[in-house]
Scaffold this active site. Sequence first.
Site, PDB file in Angstrom:
ATOM      1  N   PRO A   1    -112.639 -72.217-114.578  1.00 29.75           N
ATOM      2  CA  PRO A   1    -112.782 -73.638-114.924  1.00 29.75           C
ATOM      3  C   PRO A   1    -111.486 -74.421-114.803  1.00 29.75           C
ATOM      4  CG  PRO A   1    -112.777 -72.272-116.903  1.00 29.75           C
ATOM      5  CD  PRO A   1    -112.833 -71.326-115.733  1.00 29.75           C
TER       6      PRO A   1
ATOM      7  N   ASP B   1     -68.095 -53.087 -82.625  1.00 26.71           N
ATOM      8  CA  ASP B   1     -66.797 -53.697 -82.335  1.00 26.71           C
ATOM      9  C   ASP B   1     -65.686 -53.013 -83.132  1.00 26.71           C
ATOM     10  OD1 ASP B   1     -67.370 -55.561 -80.465  1.00 26.71           O
ATOM     11  OD2 ASP B   1     -67.184 -57.313 -81.770  1.00 26.71           O
TER      12      ASP B   1
ATOM     13  N   LYS C   1     -62.360 -53.849 -78.673  1.00 27.28           N
ATOM     14  CA  LYS C   1     -61.272 -54.411 -77.879  1.00 27.28           C
ATOM     15  C   LYS C   1     -60.032 -54.546 -78.746  1.00 27.28           C
ATOM     16  CE  LYS C   1     -64.636 -57.286 -75.380  1.00 27.28           C
ATOM     17  NZ  LYS C   1     -65.044 -58.675 -75.061  1.00 27.28           N
TER      18      LYS C   1
END
Length: 417
Positions: free
Chosen positions: A47, A205, A227
């Site tokens: 309800p 990396d 690198k």
Amino acid sequence: MGDLKSALPVVLDLTGRLVAVFGGGPVTGRRLQAFLDEGAVVRLVSPWICEEVHDLVAEHPDRVTWLQRDYVGPSDLDGAWLAHTATGDPDVDTTISTDSHALRVWCVDATDSRATAASIPARTKVTTHDGSVTVAIHAGGDPLLATTVRDGIDLALRSGGLDLRRHRPRTTGWVALVGGGPGDDGLLTVRGHELLASADVVVVDRLAPRGVVSRLPESVRIIDVGKTPGHHPVPQDRINAILVEEAERGHGVVRLKGGDPYVLGRGGEERLACEAHGIPVEVVPGVTSAVSVPAAAGIPLTHRGVAKAFTVVSGHEQIPTLPPGSDHTLVLLMGVSTLRASANALVAEGRSGDCPVAIIERGYLPTQRVTIGTLADIADLALFRGVESPAVVVVGDVVRLSLATDSVTSWTPNVLT
């Protein structure tokens, strides 16, 4: 009712199937969201409904039918595969549960976890490129215990503590470009940990968090493409090709990078190379060293009354025209080898030789060191102290806020003891 201490966990596919839901409170809201997430069609009988439930009804008008009334009898269960009741009235919930069993419809009575014949366990889900992994915990009618165990497993999943690698061959591989932050394991994002836990290959990396990599299972293949200044043993076009080749073999590939993939990290080039071959790519941002490494030395890039803007530039490129005042902070990445030329260029463009400069080496690592000077003398100081990459250079008045009182600082992570 059955004894859920001896229950059988079952996975249900609710896609397109009707679930009858009774009650409109917060418990119903949580379960209604779960049913919708699993593709169910819902008949809601209550309800009244709380705001959370109202929002879900409004958001899914084609999948939720709300009958704004009390339960009227077994007809409310017609066609349902599953029922869920949480009306707040024990007598009503018991009636709904009894009617459901008479119709051989499994019913979850959320008001009585020990009496219900069906139960929704505490759950957690981790999404990978190969799908999702759902873990459900049932603790024999003790929802608090189930939640505690669930939270522990959730932490292990999201921190990479559990192996999520597939053991069946993939038809299509994937690539994730993951920012690893400035090097400390604790600064890798939760999503980064999740993807590492599901990867077959990790392309890493030099500045990525190596502690995380060292803890990967032996079955994970590590490809080091790191690198160093002036030495690039694996050129960028070859790195792009590696990502494509490994994904085309059906592998899940994580490209683990230092900092953020999109801040002077070639992440855009790698994404485009993969997408050109039809390989799905996810980009996970990282804590960029441009902001985090100065923070490790107590240097905010902006500070009220001191600096209101900052610019990040690669030291390998010509410094663009910038506001000459020292209230505009400049951050140089990869700028150690070109430091003298950069300082001279900034003075030539109008900055004072007295403008403060800080060099933060190995940010967030135990060997972190800070060198502080001015544009006039920073190059000589760096030479005298043997400053080396990786390092971040900060130029501007904010340097005066540094924690470095003796020009040398070390960083130690906060550890709970």
